[in-house]
Design a protein around this motif. Structure first.
Motif, PDB file in Angstrom:
ATOM      1  N   GLU A   1      24.766  54.602 122.977  1.00  0.00           N
ATOM      2  CA  GLU A   1      25.458  53.748 122.166  1.00  0.00           C
ATOM      3  C   GLU A   1      26.772  53.399 122.847  1.00  0.00           C
ATOM      4  N   THR A   2      27.008  52.277 122.617  1.00  0.00           N
ATOM      5  CA  THR A   2      28.247  51.578 123.428  1.00  0.00           C
ATOM      6  C   THR A   2      29.234  50.987 122.296  1.00  0.00           C
ATOM      7  N   PHE A   3      30.329  50.640 122.707  1.00  0.00           N
ATOM      8  CA  PHE A   3      31.057  49.957 121.815  1.00  0.00           C
ATOM      9  C   PHE A   3      30.609  48.720 121.265  1.00  0.00           C
ATOM     10  N   VAL A   4      30.922  47.996 120.254  1.00  0.00           N
ATOM     11  CA  VAL A   4      30.392  46.842 119.779  1.00  0.00           C
ATOM     12  C   VAL A   4      30.289  45.649 120.673  1.00  0.00           C
ATOM     13  N   ASP A   5      31.104  45.641 121.561  1.00  0.00           N
ATOM     14  CA  ASP A   5      31.280  44.608 122.730  1.00  0.00           C
ATOM     15  C   ASP A   5      30.548  44.699 123.973  1.00  0.00           C
TER      16      ASP A   5
ATOM     17  N   MET B   1      26.104  40.503 120.239  1.00  0.00           N
ATOM     18  CA  MET B   1      26.434  40.610 118.753  1.00  0.00           C
ATOM     19  C   MET B   1      26.829  39.496 117.911  1.00  0.00           C
ATOM     20  N   ALA B   2      27.661  38.486 118.799  1.00  0.00           N
ATOM     21  CA  ALA B   2      27.774  37.056 118.174  1.00  0.00           C
ATOM     22  C   ALA B   2      26.362  36.469 118.080  1.00  0.00           C
TER      23      ALA B   2
ATOM     24  N   GLY C   1      38.264  54.501 116.720  1.00  0.00           N
ATOM     25  CA  GLY C   1      36.843  53.741 117.111  1.00  0.00           C
ATOM     26  C   GLY C   1      36.296  52.578 115.801  1.00  0.00           C
ATOM     27  N   MET C   2      36.483  53.219 114.783  1.00  0.00           N
ATOM     28  CA  MET C   2      36.112  52.301 113.477  1.00  0.00           C
ATOM     29  C   MET C   2      37.116  51.193 113.176  1.00  0.00           C
ATOM     30  N   ALA C   3      38.427  51.355 113.667  1.00  0.00           N
ATOM     31  CA  ALA C   3      39.305  50.257 113.336  1.00  0.00           C
ATOM     32  C   ALA C   3      38.986  49.194 114.286  1.00  0.00           C
ATOM     33  N   TYR C   4      38.642  49.570 115.574  1.00  0.00           N
ATOM     34  CA  TYR C   4      38.285  48.593 116.657  1.00  0.00           C
ATOM     35  C   TYR C   4      37.121  48.010 116.322  1.00  0.00           C
ATOM     36  N   THR C   5      36.098  48.444 115.917  1.00  0.00           N
ATOM     37  CA  THR C   5      34.909  47.972 115.392  1.00  0.00           C
ATOM     38  C   THR C   5      34.886  46.711 114.527  1.00  0.00           C
ATOM     39  N   ILE C   6      35.676  47.304 113.327  1.00  0.00           N
ATOM     40  CA  ILE C   6      35.595  46.688 112.416  1.00  0.00           C
ATOM     41  C   ILE C   6      36.700  45.206 112.691  1.00  0.00           C
ATOM     42  N   GLY C   7      37.736  45.343 113.233  1.00  0.00           N
ATOM     43  CA  GLY C   7      38.410  44.091 113.757  1.00  0.00           C
ATOM     44  C   GLY C   7      37.426  43.264 114.418  1.00  0.00           C
ATOM     45  N   TYR C   8      36.611  43.571 115.352  1.00  0.00           N
ATOM     46  CA  TYR C   8      35.682  42.893 116.381  1.00  0.00           C
ATOM     47  C   TYR C   8      34.933  42.094 115.281  1.00  0.00           C
TER      48      TYR C   8
END
Length: 377
Positions: free
Chosen positions: A298-302, A308-309, A341-348
């Motif tokens: 599993e990776t960061f969302v980006d 993901m876009a 980690g959650m804040a970063y993902t949600i911001g993205y």
């Protein structure tokens, strides 16, 4: 209503402090896990990366969630401007005999019917579930993410992925005491699909009447077998089989991008378009990964294999009006790894969704058949 970004709050994280955290991030929709299970094993060997897991605990004393309990959670979250987009995962002891075709399955089904009815009355309109024997198992927590971030890794060659499930456990959780000398649990694919069919034919009509959508999660990891038991939705085409059992809006999908990408067949973008167009997606787990079974991380969302876009473009084009939530995310090195980690993902995610109209055209083609069907609608 446009695509919305939500957050999952589960177990001990389902509390007022994290409701405030979600509110401050601009979240209005949450997915909740209501179970709070007793720990019976030391989680440190798993958390340190040496033992496969996750270690989920003991649910044998969990009592069926009532209307008052669920309404209390709805009301608490409402104080922070949050509404429940979905409730995820029945406690395994609520439906162990349904999964295992045991003597108590009719009694347990009666309990699930009451739970679904009470959830609908409490204002919970989606219930996610994973029809699985082995559940989510086989991860190791390793510092292999970007910058050494700790994340979940599945590598079937690094451990015995077919080690039997201990007696008295299902979905990687203890639902009753073990019986000495019990035979290892074996479940074939045919048996598992027969059990799912009975489950859906019993429960979908109740969900329809209650205004609730049942949403099926695909297998994670999507192996052919895990711990000696078959997997159910380990290829995208098997979602077609699942929805064909009961042709109803209440027979829907908990659509996990990461799990679909981990599968050895199919195209995650085409699969997303197809099921979004069919209005079968109840909500989305917005997770990125690198690799496929039998080895992925599993990776960061980006920075995974999925654009993901492009997922957002497809959902935009298909007028998806549900919620996307981060799934599990890598820990960010800080005093609050999960929160960071959650804040970063949600911001993205909020940036993608908020600018969906500026993302340009999707690269995922619409087939001639689909174009004709859409024009007719």
């Amino acid at each position: 209503m446009p695509i919305r970004v939500g957050m999952t709050l589960s177990g001990e994280r389902l509390n007022r402090d994290n409701a405030k955290f979600a509110q401050q991030l601009g979240i209005e929709d949450v997915v909740v896990h209501l179970g709070r299970y007793k720990r019976v094993e030391d989680p440190q060997p798993y958390l340190a990366g040496g033992q496969p897991g996750p270690i989920l605990g003991d649910c044998s004393e969990e009592t069926l969630w009532t209307y008052d309990y669920m309404k209390g959670v709805v009301d608490m979250l409402g104080e922070y401007g949050l509404k429940i987009a979905a409730m995820e995962n029945f406690a395994p002891n609520f439906w162990s005999d349904i999964l295992l075709d045991g003597a108590g399955k009719v009694r347990q089904m009666d309990g699930l019917k009451r739970l679904v009815e009470d959830a609908g009355r409490a204002g919970i309109k989606v219930i996610g579930y994973n029809f699985s024997i082995a559940g989510v198992w086989g991860w190791r927590r390793l510092p292999v993410g970007r910058g050494g971030a700790v994340t979940s890794v599945f590598d079937a060659a690094s451990f015995d992925a077919q080690a039997p499930i201990p007696d008295g456990m299902v979905w990687n959780m203890r639902y009753r005491p073990s019986v000495a000398g019990a035979m290892p649990l074996k479940v074939s694919e045919t048996e598992l699909w027969q059990r799912l069919e009975w489950f859906l034919k019993e429960l979908v009509p109740v969900a329809e009447a209650a205004g609730v959508r049942l949403a099926a999660h695909p297998d994670d990891p999507p192996m052919e077998t895990l711990r000696g038991t078959a997997r159910l939705v380990n290829q995208p085409s098997k979602y077609d089989r699942l929805v064909s059992i009961a042709d109803s809006p209440s027979n829907a999908l908990e659509f996990c991008i990461g799990s679909l990408q981990e599968m050895t067949t199919g195209n995650v973008y085409e699969t997303t378009r197809r099921f979004a167009r069919a209005k079968r997606i109840a909500y989305v787990h917005f997770r990125n990964v690198r690799g496929k079974v039998p080895h992925y991380e599993e990776t960061f969302v980006d920075n995974g294999d999925v654009d993901m876009a492009e997922i957002v473009r497809i959902l935009r084009d298909e007028d998806f009006d549900g919620v996307m939530v981060p799934d599990h995310v890598p820990d960010v090195h800080s005093n609050a790894p999960w929160h960071a980690g959650m804040a970063y993902t949600i911001g993205y995610m909020r940036a993608l969704v908020g600018h969906a109209h500026l993302l340009g055209a999707s690269a995922t083609p619409i087939s001639i058949h689909d174009a004709i069907t859409r024009e007719a609608v």
